[in-house]
Design an enzyme around this catalytic site. Sequence first.
Site, short mmCIF file in Angstrom:
data_model
loop_
_atom_site.label_atom_id
_atom_site.label_comp_id
_atom_site.label_asym_id
_atom_site.label_seq_id
_atom_site.Cartn_x
_atom_site.Cartn_y
_atom_site.Cartn_z
N HIS A 54 -8.00 -10.79 -12.36
CA HIS A 54 -7.90 -9.78 -13.43
C HIS A 54 -9.20 -9.72 -14.24
O HIS A 54 -9.68 -8.63 -14.56
CB HIS A 54 -6.70 -10.13 -14.32
CG HIS A 54 -6.38 -9.15 -15.39
ND1 HIS A 54 -6.63 -7.79 -15.29
CD2 HIS A 54 -5.79 -9.31 -16.61
CE1 HIS A 54 -6.23 -7.17 -16.38
NE2 HIS A 54 -5.73 -8.06 -17.21
N HIS B 70 5.00 -9.67 -16.40
CA HIS B 70 4.13 -9.73 -15.23
C HIS B 70 3.24 -10.96 -15.29
O HIS B 70 3.11 -11.61 -16.33
CB HIS B 70 3.27 -8.46 -15.12
CG HIS B 70 2.26 -8.32 -16.22
ND1 HIS B 70 2.58 -7.82 -17.47
CD2 HIS B 70 0.93 -8.63 -16.28
CE1 HIS B 70 1.50 -7.81 -18.23
NE2 HIS B 70 0.48 -8.32 -17.53
ZN LIG Z 1 -1.72 -8.45 -17.72
#
Ligand SMILES: [Zn+2]
Length: 210
Positions: free
Chosen positions: A56, A50
Amino acid sequence: MKIIDISWPISSDMTAYKDKKVVAIEHTKIFERDHARESVLRLGAHTGTHIDAPAHFLADGALLDQQPLANTVGPCTVIDMTHINDCVDAAALQACALNASDIVLFKTRNSALAATAPFDPNFVYVAADAAQYLVTCGVKAVGIDYLGIERNQPDHATHTVLLGNGIAVIEGLRLAHVQPGSYFLWCLPLAVQGVEAAPARAILISVRGE
Ligand SMILES: [Zn+2]
């Protein structure tokens, strides 16, 4: 043209980060009963291979759908780090010839673990000083052959240095069958909107004309 698949196979028994299993594959139509096959997938955004977007770990970071696909497509170097036991640090990188705008993938002892093995908390990771060094080199993206690029570093320093400097982070690669060297990488995330990461298919194209 030789295509080398470096994607982590997705299954309900695949390795999960810290063993938090979230993958479920449900066969909602089966041929014997429905004369067709259909399935429903439940996946975490950080399942298998990914791409992490700046959102994030950065408060104002861009989401994955705001990132150019070109970030994870292009000339790529697979670097042999199988001799490293703990972490790829700046000292380990100084021995490597890194090209600006390159995509760098680290092949470590992590790739020897089975794709369905229990989570290994002592996986080889990329240290924060290595992330800083990669920024100095001007690489475009960094990939690692485990489900995280760092373990439990304070403030997620490896992620924040890379993502904060516009370097894409690819996690969950499988490189045991890949010779270190030069390739062309295609790593394309699913076009999921409004998320901080998404599973991707990653392939290497050999540039040596094999
Ligand atoms: Zn990750």
